[in-house]
Enzyme design. Structure first.
Site, short mmCIF file in Angstrom:
data_model
loop_
_atom_site.label_atom_id
_atom_site.label_comp_id
_atom_site.label_asym_id
_atom_site.label_seq_id
_atom_site.Cartn_x
_atom_site.Cartn_y
_atom_site.Cartn_z
N LYS A 13 -19.72 -5.81 6.94
CA LYS A 13 -20.15 -5.43 5.59
C LYS A 13 -19.24 -6.04 4.54
O LYS A 13 -19.70 -6.67 3.59
CB LYS A 13 -20.11 -3.89 5.42
CG LYS A 13 -20.99 -3.13 6.41
CD LYS A 13 -20.90 -1.64 6.19
CE LYS A 13 -19.57 -1.00 6.51
NZ LYS A 13 -19.17 -1.05 7.94
N ARG A 87 -23.11 6.93 3.15
CA ARG A 87 -22.93 7.11 4.58
C ARG A 87 -23.60 8.38 5.08
O ARG A 87 -23.52 8.67 6.26
CB ARG A 87 -21.43 7.24 4.90
CG ARG A 87 -20.72 5.92 4.94
CD ARG A 87 -19.24 6.22 4.95
NE ARG A 87 -18.57 5.53 6.01
CZ ARG A 87 -17.97 4.35 5.85
NH1 ARG A 87 -18.01 3.72 4.71
NH2 ARG A 87 -17.33 3.79 6.86
N ARG A 126 -8.75 -6.87 13.69
CA ARG A 126 -8.69 -7.23 12.26
C ARG A 126 -7.26 -7.06 11.74
O ARG A 126 -6.56 -6.12 12.09
CB ARG A 126 -9.61 -6.30 11.46
CG ARG A 126 -9.38 -6.42 9.95
CD ARG A 126 -10.26 -5.55 9.09
NE ARG A 126 -10.64 -4.32 9.72
CZ ARG A 126 -11.75 -3.67 9.43
NH1 ARG A 126 -12.59 -4.15 8.54
NH2 ARG A 126 -12.04 -2.53 10.04
N ARG A 152 -4.81 -1.86 9.84
CA ARG A 152 -5.31 -0.61 9.27
C ARG A 152 -5.08 0.56 10.21
O ARG A 152 -5.32 0.46 11.41
CB ARG A 152 -6.81 -0.74 8.98
CG ARG A 152 -7.13 -0.78 7.52
CD ARG A 152 -8.55 -1.18 7.27
NE ARG A 152 -9.51 -0.18 7.70
CZ ARG A 152 -10.82 -0.28 7.47
NH1 ARG A 152 -11.27 -1.33 6.80
NH2 ARG A 152 -11.65 0.63 7.88
N ARG A 163 -14.99 6.52 14.81
CA ARG A 163 -15.76 6.07 13.64
C ARG A 163 -17.17 5.67 14.05
O ARG A 163 -18.13 5.90 13.31
CB ARG A 163 -15.03 4.90 12.96
CG ARG A 163 -13.80 5.35 12.17
CD ARG A 163 -12.82 4.22 11.89
NE ARG A 163 -13.39 3.11 11.16
CZ ARG A 163 -12.88 1.88 11.16
NH1 ARG A 163 -11.78 1.61 11.86
NH2 ARG A 163 -13.44 0.93 10.47
P1 AP5 Z 1 -15.44 -6.50 8.12
O1 AP5 Z 1 -16.32 -7.38 7.29
O2 AP5 Z 1 -14.16 -6.05 7.53
O3 AP5 Z 1 -16.29 -5.26 8.68
P2 AP5 Z 1 -16.83 -3.98 7.95
O4 AP5 Z 1 -18.24 -3.76 8.35
O5 AP5 Z 1 -16.54 -4.03 6.47
O6 AP5 Z 1 -15.95 -2.90 8.72
P3 AP5 Z 1 -15.05 -1.71 8.29
O7 AP5 Z 1 -14.32 -1.35 9.54
O8 AP5 Z 1 -14.21 -1.99 7.08
O9 AP5 Z 1 -16.13 -0.63 7.92
P4 AP5 Z 1 -16.04 0.88 7.92
O10 AP5 Z 1 -17.33 1.26 7.32
O11 AP5 Z 1 -15.75 1.48 9.24
O12 AP5 Z 1 -14.73 1.18 7.02
P5 AP5 Z 1 -14.55 1.52 5.46
O13 AP5 Z 1 -13.38 0.82 4.96
O14 AP5 Z 1 -15.82 1.39 4.72
O15 AP5 Z 1 -15.16 -7.27 9.50
C1 AP5 Z 1 -14.32 -6.71 10.49
C2 AP5 Z 1 -13.52 -7.82 11.17
O16 AP5 Z 1 -14.44 -8.71 11.84
C3 AP5 Z 1 -12.70 -8.70 10.22
O17 AP5 Z 1 -11.53 -9.06 10.87
C4 AP5 Z 1 -13.59 -9.94 10.00
O18 AP5 Z 1 -12.80 -11.08 9.73
C5 AP5 Z 1 -14.33 -10.05 11.33
N1 AP5 Z 1 -15.69 -10.54 11.19
C6 AP5 Z 1 -16.64 -10.13 10.27
N2 AP5 Z 1 -17.80 -10.78 10.47
C7 AP5 Z 1 -17.60 -11.60 11.55
C8 AP5 Z 1 -18.44 -12.53 12.25
N3 AP5 Z 1 -19.73 -12.73 11.88
N4 AP5 Z 1 -17.91 -13.19 13.30
C9 AP5 Z 1 -16.62 -12.99 13.68
N5 AP5 Z 1 -15.78 -12.13 13.05
C10 AP5 Z 1 -16.27 -11.45 12.01
O19 AP5 Z 1 -14.24 3.09 5.53
C11 AP5 Z 1 -13.04 3.57 6.08
C12 AP5 Z 1 -12.99 5.09 6.02
O20 AP5 Z 1 -13.07 5.54 4.65
C13 AP5 Z 1 -14.12 5.83 6.73
O21 AP5 Z 1 -13.90 5.97 8.12
C14 AP5 Z 1 -14.10 7.19 5.99
O22 AP5 Z 1 -13.03 7.98 6.41
C15 AP5 Z 1 -13.83 6.76 4.56
N6 AP5 Z 1 -15.06 6.49 3.80
C16 AP5 Z 1 -15.42 5.28 3.26
N7 AP5 Z 1 -16.60 5.37 2.65
C17 AP5 Z 1 -17.02 6.66 2.81
C18 AP5 Z 1 -18.18 7.35 2.41
N8 AP5 Z 1 -19.17 6.71 1.73
N9 AP5 Z 1 -18.31 8.64 2.76
C19 AP5 Z 1 -17.33 9.29 3.42
N10 AP5 Z 1 -16.19 8.69 3.84
C20 AP5 Z 1 -16.04 7.38 3.53
#
Ligand code: AP5
Length: 210
Positions: A13, A87, A126, A152, A163
């Site tokens: 994402k 979410r 990551r 992280r 997660r």
């Molecule tokens: P990346 O693009 O960073 O993946 P992502 O989908 O953004 O993954 P996240 O782990 O950041 O998502 P998440 O939803 O779990 O966490 P968030 O920060 O939103 O890619 C990941 C890795 O893969 C990178 O190293 C990248 O280089 C690599 N990569 C990407 N695409 C690739 C490809 N095609 N090929 C090869 N490699 C690739 O949320 C964290 C926490 O915050 C949650 O757990 C929760 O506690 C809280 N939170 C956030 N939003 C909410 C909400 N709306 N409601 C309640 N709690 C929330």
């Protein structure tokens, strides 16, 4: 364009959102990044820090308030991309209410789909450069030798697995919510970054989304 990007941990994402936002000059708004920034500044309630560390959600009202305030910013007038929000169905419904009140409805919701094992590999390997905020991947996109790397707290394997469970239990329900109103586009998130970007662009550039 007012977009939301959905998908399990590591689906890509953030990676795809950054590319699309640069291309279309709209802000990328990540609730995860906003919460981590608040934590770094010591402004996040310790209970929420603990919830995030375990891979649990923070309460709906907290993120809804963040998004309501942030999307009123002048830079959002031409559109925005929400990365990791909504979410839950109550978050999705609150977003619709806030945007329809402003007569700026959501254009589309895009779900990046990957299998759990890839989700784990992408998240666990990551690393982010503290100085630039640039995300790297130890296998797919190795960092330069001088990068100041950060792992992280919620990217430990057991937390990533939790997660994923939280995603399947709560966020997966958001997909039918958008499907019913014909705003959902599902995109295969497997493949290299450029390949996935092509699919994302093609999913967004349908007549009703262009
Ligand atoms: P990346 O693009 O960073 O993946 P992502 O989908 O953004 O993954 P996240 O782990 O950041 O998502 P998440 O939803 O779990 O966490 P968030 O920060 O939103 O890619 C990941 C890795 O893969 C990178 O190293 C990248 O280089 C690599 N990569 C990407 N695409 C690739 C490809 N095609 N090929 C090869 N490699 C690739 O949320 C964290 C926490 O915050 C949650 O757990 C929760 O506690 C809280 N939170 C956030 N939003 C909410 C909400 N709306 N409601 C309640 N709690 C929330």
């Amino acid at each position: 364009m007012r977009l939301v990007f959905l998908g399990p941990p590591g689906a890509g994402k953030g990676t795809q959102a950054k590319i699309i936002c640069e291309k279309w000059s709209i802000p990328q708004i990540s609730t995860g990044d906003m919460l981590r920034a608040a934590k770094k500044e010591g402004k996040l309630d310790p209970q929420l820090v603990e919830a995030m560390g375990k891979g649990a959600h923070v309460p709906d009202e907290v993120v809804i308030r963040l998004i309501d305030e942030r999307t009123k910013g002048a830079d959002c007038a031409k559109g925005f991309l929400l990365d990791g929000f909504p979410r839950t169905v109550p978050q999705a419904s609150a977003l619709d209410t806030m945007l329809s009140g402003r007569k700026q409805p959501l254009t589309k919701a895009l779900a990046l789909e990957i299998a759990d094992e890839l989700s784990i590999e992408r998240a666990v390997l990551r690393r982010t450069d503290r100085r630039t905020g640039q995300a790297y991947h130890l296998k797919y996109n190795p960092p330069p030798p001088d990068a100041d790397l950060e792992h992280r707290a919620d990217d430990q394997e057991d937390v990533v697995r939790n997660r994923i469970c939280v995603y399947r239990a709560m966020t997966a329900e958001v997909l039918p919510y958008y499907e019913k109103s014909e705003r959902l586009r599902r995109v295969d998130g497997v493949g290299d970054v450029a390949e996935v970007t092509k699919r994302v662009l093609s999913a967004l550039k349908t007549p009703e989304g262009a």
